[in-house]
Scaffold this motif. Structure first.
Motif, PDB file in Angstrom:
ATOM      1  N   ASP A  90       0.862  -1.178   0.000  1.00 22.34           N
ATOM      2  CA  ASP A  90       0.000   0.000   0.000  1.00 22.34           C
ATOM      3  C   ASP A  90       0.903   1.233   0.000  1.00 22.34           C
ATOM      4  O   ASP A  90       1.605   1.505   0.977  1.00 22.34           O
ATOM      5  CB  ASP A  90      -0.906  -0.010   1.223  1.00 22.34           C
ATOM      6  CG  ASP A  90      -2.009   1.042   1.155  1.00 22.34           C
ATOM      7  OD1 ASP A  90      -1.946   1.911   0.264  1.00 22.34           O
ATOM      8  OD2 ASP A  90      -2.923   0.995   1.989  1.00 22.34           O
ATOM      9  N   VAL A  91       0.905   1.962  -1.104  1.00 19.47           N
ATOM     10  CA  VAL A  91       1.734   3.160  -1.250  1.00 19.47           C
ATOM     11  C   VAL A  91       0.954   4.360  -0.720  1.00 19.47           C
ATOM     12  O   VAL A  91      -0.153   4.638  -1.177  1.00 19.47           O
ATOM     13  CB  VAL A  91       2.122   3.383  -2.724  1.00 19.47           C
ATOM     14  CG1 VAL A  91       2.941   4.663  -2.867  1.00 19.47           C
ATOM     15  CG2 VAL A  91       2.897   2.195  -3.256  1.00 19.47           C
ATOM     16  N   GLY A  92       1.543   5.079   0.239  1.00 21.23           N
ATOM     17  CA  GLY A  92       0.793   6.134   0.916  1.00 21.23           C
ATOM     18  C   GLY A  92      -0.268   5.530   1.803  1.00 21.23           C
ATOM     19  O   GLY A  92      -1.430   5.949   1.813  1.00 21.23           O
ATOM     20  N   ALA A  93       0.139   4.540   2.585  1.00 23.38           N
ATOM     21  CA  ALA A  93      -0.797   3.680   3.315  1.00 23.38           C
ATOM     22  C   ALA A  93      -1.507   4.365   4.468  1.00 23.38           C
ATOM     23  O   ALA A  93      -2.530   3.876   4.941  1.00 23.38           O
ATOM     24  CB  ALA A  93      -0.058   2.449   3.850  1.00 23.38           C
ATOM     25  N   GLY A  94      -0.959   5.482   4.962  1.00 19.85           N
ATOM     26  CA  GLY A  94      -1.569   6.100   6.126  1.00 19.85           C
ATOM     27  C   GLY A  94      -1.549   5.159   7.314  1.00 19.85           C
ATOM     28  O   GLY A  94      -0.516   4.573   7.647  1.00 19.85           O
ATOM     29  N   ASP A 154      -3.046   1.980  -4.280  1.00 21.33           N
ATOM     30  CA  ASP A 154      -2.758   3.415  -4.313  1.00 21.33           C
ATOM     31  C   ASP A 154      -4.075   4.143  -4.088  1.00 21.33           C
ATOM     32  O   ASP A 154      -4.893   4.278  -5.000  1.00 21.33           O
ATOM     33  CB  ASP A 154      -2.131   3.801  -5.656  1.00 21.33           C
ATOM     34  CG  ASP A 154      -1.671   5.243  -5.690  1.00 21.33           C
ATOM     35  OD1 ASP A 154      -2.544   6.133  -5.748  1.00 21.33           O
ATOM     36  OD2 ASP A 154      -0.450   5.486  -5.671  1.00 21.33           O
ATOM     37  N   VAL A 155      -4.289   4.578  -2.851  1.00 24.26           N
ATOM     38  CA  VAL A 155      -5.553   5.202  -2.459  1.00 24.26           C
ATOM     39  C   VAL A 155      -5.300   6.674  -2.158  1.00 24.26           C
ATOM     40  O   VAL A 155      -4.674   7.012  -1.143  1.00 24.26           O
ATOM     41  CB  VAL A 155      -6.173   4.501  -1.233  1.00 24.26           C
ATOM     42  CG1 VAL A 155      -7.527   5.139  -0.882  1.00 24.26           C
ATOM     43  CG2 VAL A 155      -6.341   3.015  -1.493  1.00 24.26           C
ATOM     44  N   PHE A 156      -5.714   7.551  -3.060  1.00 22.48           N
ATOM     45  CA  PHE A 156      -5.493   8.993  -2.905  1.00 22.48           C
ATOM     46  C   PHE A 156      -4.008   9.304  -2.702  1.00 22.48           C
ATOM     47  O   PHE A 156      -3.654  10.198  -1.925  1.00 22.48           O
ATOM     48  CB  PHE A 156      -6.285   9.556  -1.717  1.00 22.48           C
ATOM     49  CG  PHE A 156      -7.784   9.440  -1.812  1.00 22.48           C
ATOM     50  CD1 PHE A 156      -8.401   8.947  -2.946  1.00 22.48           C
ATOM     51  CD2 PHE A 156      -8.574   9.819  -0.754  1.00 22.48           C
ATOM     52  CE1 PHE A 156      -9.788   8.833  -3.024  1.00 22.48           C
ATOM     53  CE2 PHE A 156      -9.973   9.728  -0.818  1.00 22.48           C
ATOM     54  CZ  PHE A 156     -10.584   9.231  -1.961  1.00 22.48           C
ATOM     55  N   ALA A 157      -3.142   8.577  -3.350  1.00 27.08           N
ATOM     56  CA  ALA A 157      -1.693   8.702  -3.111  1.00 27.08           C
ATOM     57  C   ALA A 157      -0.965   8.994  -4.421  1.00 27.08           C
ATOM     58  O   ALA A 157      -1.531   8.846  -5.515  1.00 27.08           O
ATOM     59  CB  ALA A 157      -1.167   7.403  -2.492  1.00 27.08           C
ATOM     60  N   LEU A 175      -4.171  -1.378  -8.071  1.00 23.10           N
ATOM     61  CA  LEU A 175      -5.499  -0.873  -7.724  1.00 23.10           C
ATOM     62  C   LEU A 175      -5.368   0.588  -7.311  1.00 23.10           C
ATOM     63  O   LEU A 175      -4.706   0.900  -6.310  1.00 23.10           O
ATOM     64  CB  LEU A 175      -6.101  -1.695  -6.581  1.00 23.10           C
ATOM     65  CG  LEU A 175      -6.290  -3.190  -6.865  1.00 23.10           C
ATOM     66  CD1 LEU A 175      -6.743  -3.919  -5.602  1.00 23.10           C
ATOM     67  CD2 LEU A 175      -7.288  -3.405  -7.994  1.00 23.10           C
ATOM     68  N   VAL A 176      -5.979   1.476  -8.078  1.00 28.01           N
ATOM     69  CA  VAL A 176      -5.861   2.920  -7.857  1.00 28.01           C
ATOM     70  C   VAL A 176      -7.230   3.489  -7.501  1.00 28.01           C
ATOM     71  O   VAL A 176      -8.196   3.319  -8.258  1.00 28.01           O
ATOM     72  CB  VAL A 176      -5.307   3.632  -9.108  1.00 28.01           C
ATOM     73  CG1 VAL A 176      -5.208   5.139  -8.867  1.00 28.01           C
ATOM     74  CG2 VAL A 176      -3.940   3.070  -9.486  1.00 28.01           C
TER      75      VAL A 176
END
Length: 269
Positions: A90-94, A154-157, A175-176
């Motif tokens: 998860d890139v930019g996983a928070g 990639d969720v809002f990242a 998955l974006v």
């Protein structure tokens, strides 16, 4: 740090494999990286130009997600990734909530949360017992082996198409999740929050189309009923938090708010 996750990591200096020695990750050339007591490891090698979300933003995100408002997004990601097996990144996983849902949906996956924010990584390191957390710059070289990642979230990242293509398996899945134009529109209109950039679609295509094939596009929508604290949290966790003080919010609550995002599913070319 989960040893199954460490097997996928690479030294940010020389790109050799990493192994665990006590509370340290070390490569054959002697580069070493201490595992923080909170469980994450910094593999930015000093190259991250920013520090990511602040402690206040991370706390707001944790409070908002704990209410289950974005579970419809987590569930869609878990459904899309089910059966992949291997490593999910998860890139930019928070705080790691979406990654944890993906891991719950596929016992054959182990997970890695990547983020620039140390406050976020402290939470992400505890998000799931099959996950690890690493500090890295999404715009730089990711500390991962070539073509060895099964799923990238990639969720809002930021979307680093070149690096995503390098680390994904040939049969891997990207998955974006991006906001639709009417995402949180009631709050945007009432509070003057930052709007979705109208050029975002073109930039997304430019960053991914040369290296990926769009396999499926899915619209995800939900109506959220938010009290005052939840409104403050959703403002405080997003980009508007850099420009607006959540405590100054003046809005009659509870309020119904549209959550509208798009989930794009890509395969490497």
């Amino acid at each position: 740090m989960n040893r199954d996750v460490v097997a996928y990591l690479r030294c940010p200096v020389c790109h050799e494999t990493l192994g665990t020695t006590g509370r340290t990750l070390r490569c054959p050339r002697g580069h070493s990286f201490d595992i923080a007591r909170q469980g994450y490891v910094d593999l930015s090698a000093g190259r991250s130009p920013h520090t990511g979300d602040t402690p206040e933003m991370v706390a707001a995100r944790d409070a908002f997600l704990a209410k289950g408002h974005y579970e419809f997004v987590s569930a869609a990601l878990a459904d899309a990734a089910a059966g992949a097996g291997g490593l999910a990144v998860d890139v930019g996983a928070g705080t790691g909530q979406h990654l944890a849902a993906v891991l719950d949906g596929d016992p054959g996956l182990v997970g890695l949360a990547l983020d620039a924010s140390k406050p976020a990584l402290r939470r992400a390191a505890r998000a799931h017992d099959r996950a690890g957390a690493v500090r890295a710059d999404a715009w730089g070289r990711l500390p991962l082996a070539d073509h060895d990642t099964a799923v990238l979230l990639d969720v809002f990242a930021p979307r680093n198409g070149e690096e995503f293509h390098r680390v994904l398996r040939p049969d891997g899945l990207l998955l974006v999740v991006t906001p639709e134009p009417d995402h949180l529109t009631e709050l945007v209109d009432a509070l003057g929050l930052l709007r979705v950039d109208p050029d975002k679609e073109d930039r997304l295509a430019a960053s991914l189309d040369r290296r990926f094939v769009l396999e499926r596009r899915q619209s995800l929508r939900s109506t959220l009923r938010l009290d005052r604290a939840e409104v403050a949290a959703v403002v405080g966790m997003g980009p508007s938090a850099w420009h607006r003080e959540p405590a100054a919010i003046d809005l009659a609550t509870p309020v119904e708010v549209t959550a509208a995002v798009r989930l794009d599913r890509y395969r490497p070319r």
